[in-house]
Design a protein around this motif. Sequence first.
Motif, short mmCIF file in Angstrom:
data_model
loop_
_atom_site.label_atom_id
_atom_site.label_comp_id
_atom_site.label_asym_id
_atom_site.label_seq_id
_atom_site.Cartn_x
_atom_site.Cartn_y
_atom_site.Cartn_z
N SER A 125 5.69 7.52 16.34
CA SER A 125 6.79 6.74 15.76
C SER A 125 6.24 5.45 15.19
N LYS A 182 5.02 10.42 20.05
CA LYS A 182 6.01 10.73 19.01
C LYS A 182 5.54 10.33 17.61
N HIS A 237 4.76 6.41 24.44
CA HIS A 237 5.83 7.01 23.64
C HIS A 237 5.51 6.92 22.14
#
Length: 159
Positions: free
Chosen positions: A25, A23, A19
């Motif tokens: 992130s 993303k 993830h």
Amino acid sequence: MLKKYIVRLNDQERAELTHVIKKLSGTSQKVRRAQILLKSDADGPGWTDAKIAEAFNCRTKTVENIRQRLVENGFRETLDGKKRATPPTPKSLDGEQEARVIATRLGPPPEGYSNWSLRLLARKVVELGIVDSVSHATLGRTLKKRHEQSQNAVLGHPS
């Protein structure tokens, strides 16, 4: 060479790393650590340190350090990075003091001097009671940061 620190991720950790990578992130360092951890997983791709280092443009020692940090400190600290033990020190000068320092600097230098030196300015600022004590390096950072802005305010913007 045998690896001393073996990375074995569970499904939840793999999902979180995937993830983070998909993303993007977090910081670039966090994404890179996630990529390195995923590729060094013994139950996954199991790439060599040299191959990981080449793929992510880092040193093999970086890969080794990340694997070691995972084994010794755990998943969360490895991914997010270590928190600072001591917070950064507060600024030496507040906004009003900075303004008074800049105003002093833009004024005429003391008699017998043709220009302000940082050390001369530091002595003058303490003498005027703007601050109790200040280093010339602090004044240099303040003036470097603010000099162009203050010059434009006093002389007008060149355009």
